[in-house]
Design a protein around this motif. Structure first.
Motif, PDB file in Angstrom:
ATOM      1  N   MET A 150       0.848  -1.200   0.000  1.00  0.00           N
ATOM      2  CA  MET A 150       0.000   0.000   0.000  1.00  0.00           C
ATOM      3  C   MET A 150       0.875   1.238   0.000  1.00  0.00           C
ATOM      4  SD  MET A 150      -2.915   1.106   2.748  1.00  0.00           S
ATOM      5  CE  MET A 150      -3.705   2.719   2.688  1.00  0.00           C
ATOM      6  N   ALA A 151       0.717   2.068  -1.015  1.00  0.00           N
ATOM      7  CA  ALA A 151       1.524   3.282  -1.129  1.00  0.00           C
ATOM      8  C   ALA A 151       1.012   4.374  -0.191  1.00  0.00           C
ATOM      9  CB  ALA A 151       1.505   3.781  -2.572  1.00  0.00           C
ATOM     10  N   ARG A 152       1.946   5.102   0.387  1.00  0.00           N
ATOM     11  CA  ARG A 152       1.603   6.234   1.235  1.00  0.00           C
ATOM     12  C   ARG A 152       1.409   7.465   0.350  1.00  0.00           C
ATOM     13  NH1 ARG A 152       5.187   9.901   3.795  1.00  0.00           N
ATOM     14  NH2 ARG A 152       6.871   8.614   2.948  1.00  0.00           N
ATOM     15  N   VAL A 153       0.270   8.143   0.507  1.00  0.00           N
ATOM     16  CA  VAL A 153      -0.063   9.290  -0.340  1.00  0.00           C
ATOM     17  C   VAL A 153       0.351  10.577   0.358  1.00  0.00           C
ATOM     18  CG1 VAL A 153      -1.888  10.525  -1.548  1.00  0.00           C
ATOM     19  CG2 VAL A 153      -1.984   8.038  -1.353  1.00  0.00           C
ATOM     20  N   VAL A 154       1.135  11.400  -0.350  1.00  0.00           N
ATOM     21  CA  VAL A 154       1.631  12.666   0.183  1.00  0.00           C
ATOM     22  C   VAL A 154       1.243  13.783  -0.785  1.00  0.00           C
ATOM     23  CG1 VAL A 154       3.690  13.968   0.852  1.00  0.00           C
ATOM     24  CG2 VAL A 154       3.574  11.500   1.282  1.00  0.00           C
TER      25      VAL A 154
END
Length: 466
Positions: free
Chosen positions: A1-5
């Motif tokens: 799961m990619a961390r959204v910034v």
């Protein structure tokens, strides 16, 4: 799961994303005999029209309510009324689709109320369907506008009907090309099922010479087909952006659904064909078993050039997941991912982080990458970094044939692998000049290429030239 910034920059330097009104207009272009209208200033529509024309190399029907300073302050009812009457008189569309813009959303125009008033004052509008969708361009992106347009179409036109067992509704995402939709239609029909595609840009934006000129869209999903979607036995959504529309169909007609996050790759297409086999009660046709075997061979051939390479990608969420997922399966590393808007598709992306940013962020973070993946506005960054560029998404205006590219299904995935691998082979050819460090896998591929070339001695003419 990619961390959204989210980017904290004071301004967008080199824009990546397109606006919601443009995405909604794009969806409406997939309806037959339709005239999309942007409720805002002429400049908003002109900019979107230029991008669509340059991408598809086709005449695009798109109108505006031409708001100015005075009408923006006083309200846009007269502009909407004039637009409806003029469009009906000159183009006679079956559907007029209105998308709001940031200008009229900021003012707070009650477009739903305007339309009720216009219909009361002008009974001649009764033979024209009018669909309105709220798409302020100061939030969201192209994909969000497309998503909301599908939902608006479903909610305004679909009613529950007796179920037709062999009919399914296909909701394609905005990242699919006309030929992608043709490919999916052909696959569905191979199982004996009848698909209703909503919206269907393969009928209106596939680059054909039309036999007539109507001033509206020439092809796409008809009103009758939209309404018939209430009888479908199942809904197939391609991309997370279609979930909202599929759930609206379920709420209205009780149609069960399944969302396929992507159809670029092996496992995702296996799942798609298995679903079609269950729906139809028929086995997977031999044609697609053969294509699956060809895709496996293509993956074996291509991984020598993609394994270990670093990729920087900037795209809408569903397109990023489709391409990024395939590249990851081919052994590539997604070191830089720039997206346009929030989406659940980011949760499935095999990367550490997704940045909601612009193409300057791509250029900065992609300096150490081996491949850049984005639309045509990234070509200058690729030139400055001396990196190969895989042009994807919208807009791609410095290449022809965008409508005919296929990247879904077994065959489309195979084509995409070949395109990426060939970009790497071309890059490898320049390695001997010492301008690009090769991964161990690419070094192996280079040795194999050199060995295969040595097996073919030069022709007498080539030897004489040497």
């Amino acid at each position: 799961m990619a961390r959204v910034v989210e980017s904290k920059k004071a301004c967008t330097v080199n824009p990546l994303k397109m606006s919601q009104p443009l995405g909604a207009s794009f969806a409406f272009l997939g309806l037959d005999a339709c005239m999309p209208v942007m409720h805002g200033s002429q400049g908003c529509t002109s900019f979107g029209l230029v991008l669509l024309v340059r991408h598809f190399k086709e005449a695009i029907p798109l109108q505006t309510t031409a708001m100015n300073e005075v009408t923006t302050i006083l309200g846009g009812y007269e502009n909407i009324e004039a637009a409806l009457l003029n469009i009906r008189k000159r183009a006679a569309p079956r559907v007029i689709a209105i998308c709001s813009t940031g200008l009229t959303e900021t003012k707070g125009d009650d477009v739903d109320g305007y339309l009720v008033t216009a219909r009361k004052r002008h009974p001649e509008l009764a033979d024209t369907e009018i669909i309105y969708v709220s798409t302020p361009d100061y939030v969201g992106a192209f994909e969000d506008g497309f998503k909301h347009a599908i939902t608006a179409i479903v909610k305004s036109q679909v009613k529950p009907l007796p179920v037709v067992a062999d009919q399914v509704t296909l909701l394609p995402g905005s990242h699919l090309t006309p030929s992608d939709i043709d490919e999916l239609r052909e696959i569905i029909q191979a199982f004996g099922l009848t698909p209703i595609v909503l919206p269907d840009i393969s009928g209106s934006l596939d680059g054909h010479i039309a036999p007539d000129w109507r001033g509206t869209t020439l092809g796409g999903t008809t009103l009758e087909q939209i309404r018939a979607a209430g009888a479908s036995a199942f809904t197939l959504g391609i991309g997370e952006q279609t979930r909202e529309g599929a759930e609206a169909l379920e709420a209205i007609a009780g149609t069960p659904l399944e969302i396929f996050e992507r159809l670029t790759g092996l496992a995702s297409n296996d799942r798609f064909l298995q679903r079609l086999s269950l729906l139809s009660g028929k086995p997977v046709p031999a044609k697609y078993r053969r294509q699956r075997s060809q895709l496996l061979d293509a993956m074996l051939d291509g991984h020598f050039y993609t394994g270990g390479m670093k990729v920087a990608i900037a795209a809408e969420p569903d397109l990023m997941l489709a391409l990024g997922g395939l590249l990851h399966e081919m052994g590539a590393e997604l070191t830089c991912c720039i997206s346009t808007t929030q989406s659940k598709a980011h949760e499935l992306l095999p990367a550490e982080q997704v940045l909601l940013g612009d193409l300057e962020d791509l250029e900065t973070a992609g300096a150490d990458c081996d491949l850049l993946v984005t639309h045509s506005h990234g070509r200058q960054a690729a030139e400055r970094l001396n990196k190969p560029l895989l042009r994807v998404g919208f807009p791609v205006f410095d290449r022809v044939g965008n409508a005919h590219k296929v990247s879904v299904g077994y065959r489309g995935t195979m084509n995409l692998i070949f395109e990426i691998a060939n970009l790497m082979i071309e890059r490898i050819a320049h390695h001997h000049a010492g301008d690009w460090p090769l991964t161990p896998e690419a070094q192996l591929a280079t040795r194999r290429l050199d060995k295969s070339n040595d097996a073919f001695p030069p022709t007498p003419l080539a030897a004489a030239s040497a």
